[in-house]
Design a protein around this motif. Structure first.
Motif, PDB file in Angstrom:
ATOM      1  N   ALA A   4      -8.697  -1.425  -7.242  1.00 22.67           N
ATOM      2  CA  ALA A   4      -9.038  -0.091  -6.727  1.00 22.67           C
ATOM      3  C   ALA A   4      -8.597   0.976  -7.725  1.00 22.67           C
ATOM      4  CB  ALA A   4      -8.368   0.135  -5.370  1.00 22.67           C
ATOM      5  N   ARG A   5      -7.404   0.782  -8.267  1.00 22.95           N
ATOM      6  CA  ARG A   5      -6.852   1.756  -9.209  1.00 22.95           C
ATOM      7  C   ARG A   5      -7.712   1.836 -10.476  1.00 22.95           C
ATOM      8  NH1 ARG A   5      -1.312   1.000 -12.272  1.00 22.95           N
ATOM      9  NH2 ARG A   5      -2.283  -1.030 -12.446  1.00 22.95           N
ATOM     10  N   ALA A   6      -8.262   0.664 -10.864  1.00 24.35           N
ATOM     11  CA  ALA A   6      -9.085   0.625 -12.076  1.00 24.35           C
ATOM     12  C   ALA A   6     -10.539   1.001 -11.780  1.00 24.35           C
ATOM     13  CB  ALA A   6      -9.013  -0.773 -12.691  1.00 24.35           C
ATOM     14  N   GLY A   7     -10.791   1.402 -10.535  1.00 24.89           N
ATOM     15  CA  GLY A   7     -12.152   1.792 -10.163  1.00 24.89           C
ATOM     16  C   GLY A   7     -13.089   0.602 -10.023  1.00 24.89           C
ATOM     17  N   GLN A   8     -12.515  -0.608  -9.881  1.00 23.07           N
ATOM     18  CA  GLN A   8     -13.365  -1.809  -9.747  1.00 23.07           C
ATOM     19  C   GLN A   8     -13.547  -2.180  -8.276  1.00 23.07           C
ATOM     20  OE1 GLN A   8     -11.179  -4.683 -11.986  1.00 23.07           O
ATOM     21  NE2 GLN A   8     -11.544  -3.671 -13.938  1.00 23.07           N
ATOM     22  N   ASP A   9     -14.519  -3.026  -8.060  1.00 24.80           N
ATOM     23  CA  ASP A   9     -14.830  -3.451  -6.698  1.00 24.80           C
ATOM     24  C   ASP A   9     -13.763  -4.434  -6.190  1.00 24.80           C
ATOM     25  OD1 ASP A   9     -16.367  -3.738  -4.400  1.00 24.80           O
ATOM     26  OD2 ASP A   9     -17.220  -5.615  -5.167  1.00 24.80           O
ATOM     27  N   PHE A  10     -13.239  -4.189  -4.998  1.00 22.61           N
ATOM     28  CA  PHE A  10     -12.211  -5.091  -4.464  1.00 22.61           C
ATOM     29  C   PHE A  10     -12.612  -5.717  -3.135  1.00 22.61           C
ATOM     30  CE2 PHE A  10     -10.953  -1.899  -1.423  1.00 22.61           C
ATOM     31  CZ  PHE A  10     -11.219  -0.699  -2.064  1.00 22.61           C
ATOM     32  N   ASP A  11     -13.903  -5.581  -2.804  1.00 21.41           N
ATOM     33  CA  ASP A  11     -14.397  -6.063  -1.514  1.00 21.41           C
ATOM     34  C   ASP A  11     -14.160  -7.552  -1.290  1.00 21.41           C
ATOM     35  OD1 ASP A  11     -15.094  -3.870  -0.258  1.00 21.41           O
ATOM     36  OD2 ASP A  11     -17.276  -4.055  -0.527  1.00 21.41           O
ATOM     37  N   GLU A  12     -14.390  -8.316  -2.370  1.00 19.82           N
ATOM     38  CA  GLU A  12     -14.266  -9.768  -2.234  1.00 19.82           C
ATOM     39  C   GLU A  12     -12.848 -10.162  -1.796  1.00 19.82           C
ATOM     40  OE1 GLU A  12     -14.748 -13.384  -5.256  1.00 19.82           O
ATOM     41  OE2 GLU A  12     -16.112 -11.708  -5.649  1.00 19.82           O
ATOM     42  N   ILE A  13     -11.872  -9.452  -2.359  1.00 23.06           N
ATOM     43  CA  ILE A  13     -10.481  -9.776  -2.016  1.00 23.06           C
ATOM     44  C   ILE A  13     -10.208  -9.418  -0.558  1.00 23.06           C
ATOM     45  CG2 ILE A  13      -8.057  -9.381  -2.619  1.00 23.06           C
ATOM     46  CD1 ILE A  13      -9.050  -8.553  -5.413  1.00 23.06           C
TER      47      ILE A  13
ATOM     48  N   LEU B  84      -7.849   2.748   0.361  1.00 30.24           N
ATOM     49  CA  LEU B  84      -7.757   2.400  -1.066  1.00 30.24           C
ATOM     50  C   LEU B  84      -8.750   3.183  -1.911  1.00 30.24           C
ATOM     51  CD1 LEU B  84      -7.154  -1.464  -1.120  1.00 30.24           C
ATOM     52  CD2 LEU B  84      -5.650   0.325  -1.952  1.00 30.24           C
ATOM     53  N   LEU B  85      -9.913   3.470  -1.327  1.00 34.37           N
ATOM     54  CA  LEU B  85     -10.907   4.244  -2.073  1.00 34.37           C
ATOM     55  C   LEU B  85     -10.475   5.697  -2.208  1.00 34.37           C
ATOM     56  CD1 LEU B  85     -14.263   2.822  -0.655  1.00 34.37           C
ATOM     57  CD2 LEU B  85     -13.396   2.580  -2.991  1.00 34.37           C
ATOM     58  N   ALA B  86      -9.909   6.244  -1.119  1.00 37.91           N
ATOM     59  CA  ALA B  86      -9.501   7.656  -1.143  1.00 37.91           C
ATOM     60  C   ALA B  86      -8.343   7.854  -2.115  1.00 37.91           C
ATOM     61  CB  ALA B  86      -9.099   8.101   0.259  1.00 37.91           C
ATOM     62  N   MET B  87      -7.343   6.930  -2.011  1.00 38.21           N
ATOM     63  CA  MET B  87      -6.189   7.046  -2.913  1.00 38.21           C
ATOM     64  C   MET B  87      -5.561   5.665  -3.077  1.00 38.21           C
ATOM     65  SD  MET B  87      -3.011   9.667  -2.871  1.00 38.21           S
ATOM     66  CE  MET B  87      -2.305   9.084  -1.377  1.00 38.21           C
ATOM     67  N   PRO B  88      -5.741   5.030  -4.234  1.00 39.02           N
ATOM     68  CA  PRO B  88      -5.180   3.686  -4.417  1.00 39.02           C
ATOM     69  C   PRO B  88      -3.652   3.761  -4.537  1.00 39.02           C
ATOM     70  CG  PRO B  88      -6.662   4.296  -6.234  1.00 39.02           C
ATOM     71  CD  PRO B  88      -6.448   5.515  -5.417  1.00 39.02           C
ATOM     72  N   TYR B  89      -2.996   3.664  -3.419  1.00 38.89           N
ATOM     73  CA  TYR B  89      -1.567   3.896  -3.346  1.00 38.89           C
ATOM     74  C   TYR B  89      -0.877   2.540  -3.125  1.00 38.89           C
ATOM     75  CZ  TYR B  89       2.739   5.805  -1.387  1.00 38.89           C
ATOM     76  OH  TYR B  89       4.037   6.086  -1.130  1.00 38.89           O
ATOM     77  N   ARG B  90      -0.061   2.129  -4.093  1.00 35.55           N
ATOM     78  CA  ARG B  90       0.455   0.759  -4.142  1.00 35.55           C
ATOM     79  C   ARG B  90       1.197   0.347  -2.877  1.00 35.55           C
ATOM     80  NH1 ARG B  90       4.943  -2.177  -5.613  1.00 35.55           N
ATOM     81  NH2 ARG B  90       4.472  -4.123  -6.710  1.00 35.55           N
ATOM     82  N   ASP B  91       2.177   1.132  -2.474  1.00 33.36           N
ATOM     83  CA  ASP B  91       3.011   0.713  -1.358  1.00 33.36           C
ATOM     84  C   ASP B  91       2.208   0.601  -0.062  1.00 33.36           C
ATOM     85  OD1 ASP B  91       4.885   0.929  -3.314  1.00 33.36           O
ATOM     86  OD2 ASP B  91       6.426   1.776  -2.024  1.00 33.36           O
ATOM     87  N   TYR B  92       1.244   1.512   0.096  1.00 32.72           N
ATOM     88  CA  TYR B  92       0.394   1.424   1.287  1.00 32.72           C
ATOM     89  C   TYR B  92      -0.366   0.093   1.261  1.00 32.72           C
ATOM     90  CZ  TYR B  92      -3.760   1.969   4.151  1.00 32.72           C
ATOM     91  OH  TYR B  92      -4.761   1.730   5.056  1.00 32.72           O
ATOM     92  N   ALA B  93      -0.980  -0.216   0.126  1.00 35.07           N
ATOM     93  CA  ALA B  93      -1.760  -1.451   0.017  1.00 35.07           C
ATOM     94  C   ALA B  93      -0.890  -2.666   0.320  1.00 35.07           C
ATOM     95  CB  ALA B  93      -2.356  -1.565  -1.387  1.00 35.07           C
TER      96      ALA B  93
END
Ligand code: ASP
Length: 441
Positions: free
Chosen positions: A61-70, A102-111
């Protein structure tokens, strides 16, 4: 009525079959009122923990890549548990929220926190108990440090009057509401905080081993199981690398004297290891409780003629490390020499500046750095006979032809720490363990 706080680790929650075992354990003792859960862990060798999947999703998400599969994969894991346990759980709506977050703000601790969040919601549904979100009751301060007093108070208020509850482990929030996690394995800390706040009689920590072992089984073959140890022994062994319990999990229960019982979800009848404020007098004490160790250490050695006759040299030296925010593990002083043991990974980036400051401020005769060191500690609350024991232990290492770079002996009870080259770590550990076994025999 007795109250038990029971924390279940990731392997105990890895799939529906494990969830069923956990439920049986919980229901077999009505005292098990407060349940703290980790996120589902590995189901088999090579499997990936849900928290690690979440880290991957966040990185993408942070790198702007698709994370749907995960996220889909994470959804499947929770679906399997929901279906297998017959628990209604709308994992898709939850995943949609996580995706949006994650799309709005890729915030590590939240994830990272979402594994525990989902697992606790699912477990609460399965048990028919109230879900408690630690975002509102585990409090960090503005600097990100745990505020123990505020947490105790908030947890106490939230949990009082409840017959039981399921609390997500591993995270809380800062005053501005941002989610913050503990370091990895931190659900152990949440469990200890809940046990303390609810004045539990016991803190059970359910995992996949029947307690702690006297040495690392990856190094020493078939080490003895420990039936009992003191908080102090646990603290030293886990600081030095024994990894059954998070190091920060001891303090909250230690303050209120609540015993910890390490138990095995897959063998619930095993007694496990009991960790107590003090070992009871009638307990048959062995001279040595356990051995543990750490690699990845460096020693900075400073020597200056006549320095022992003056005052303040050590204080200035330690201040240099403090100013560079590099904590030290041990400080060993001799006549005109001081050795500071430091984690190599913390030293790496500051090394040049630290050495320059030592030269500038202290003008030493000798300044050396030795790297690739390891430390091994031998711990035992039984102080009597420790002198003789120390000699035997050091001899055991020396007889292997291993040179010992530092020796540090804590006052009173046995707390011997020796430094050896990393390359000799395993051999030294085995030699020590063999010597201990002979002494105990
Ligand atoms: N799930 C987190 C981890 O894998 C926290 C925990 O298990 O205690 O580190």
């Amino acid at each position: 009525m007795r109250t038990v706080t029971a924390k279940f680790g990731g392997s105990s929650l890895a799939d529906a079959a494990q969830f069923k075992k956990v439920r049986e354990i919980i229901l077999s003792d009505p005292a098990r009122r407060f349940i703290v859960v980790s996120a589902p862990g590995k189901r088999f060798d090579g499997d990936i923990k849900v928290t690690d999947l979440l880290i991957e999703a966040w990185e993408k998400a942070r790198a702007g890549q698709d994370f749907d599969e995960i996220l889909t994969h994470i959804g499947e894991r929770f679906d399997e548990i929901a279906r297998g346990t017959g628990t209604p759980f709308d994992v898709q709506s939850e995943l949609t929220l996580i995706r949006q977050g994650l799309l709005a703000m890729p915030y590590r601790d939240y994830a990272l926190s979402r594994g525990e969040y989902l697992c606790a919601r699912l477990m609460a549904g399965y048990l028919g108990r109230e879900f408690v979100d630690p975002a509102f009751v585990v409090c960090f301060d503005r600097e990100g440090l745990l505020d123990e007093d505020a947490t105790r108070e908030a947890l106490r208020k939230r949990l009082e009057g409840l017959d039981g509850a399921v609390i997500a482990g591993f995270y809380g929030s800062r005053p501005d509401g941002a989610v913050q996690t503990f370091s990895r394995g931190g659900s152990d800390v949440t469990g200890a905080l809940v046990a303390d706040a609810t004045a539990s009689d016991l803190y059970e920590n359910w995992t996949d081993v029947s307690g702690m072992l006297a040495a690392d089984p990856r190094v020493v073959e078939n080490p003895a199981a420990l039936d009992m140890l003191s908080y102090r022994e646990l603290r030293i062994l886990s600081y030095m690398g024994a990894s059954v319990l998070h190091t920060d999990a001891v303090k909250p229960v230690r303050n209120s004297g609540i015993p910890i019982n390490i138990k095995n979800t897959n063998r619930p009848l095993d007694a496990g290891t009991m960790i107590l404020p003090h070992l009871p007098k009638e307990h048959v004490r062995r001279a040595v409780t356990g051995v543990a160790g750490r690699k990845g250490l460096s020693v900075v050695q400073v020597e200056k003629h006549m320095v022992s006759d003056g005052a303040g040299f050590t204080a200035v030296l330690l201040d240099i490390f403090k100013n560079h925010r590099v904590p030290f593990e041990q400080c060993l002083t001799g006549i005109d020499t001081i050795s500071i043991v430091i984690r190599s990974d913390l030293m790496r980036y500051k090394r040049a500046q630290i050495l320059a400051d030592i030269r500038d401020q202290l003008d030493p005769d000798v300044l050396n750095v030795h790297e690739n060191l390891s430390m091994i500690t031998v711990v035992g609350e039984n102080g009597s006979g420790a002198d003789d024991l120390t000699v035997k232990l050091l001899l055991a290492v020396a007889n292997e032809g291993i040179s010992i770079s530092t020796i540090n002996q804590g006052a009173g009870r046995l707390n011997l720490i020796i430094g050896v080259n990393e390359a000799d770590y395993e051999r030294a550990m085995r030699a020590l363990y063999r010597a201990i076994a002979q002494i105990e025999a």
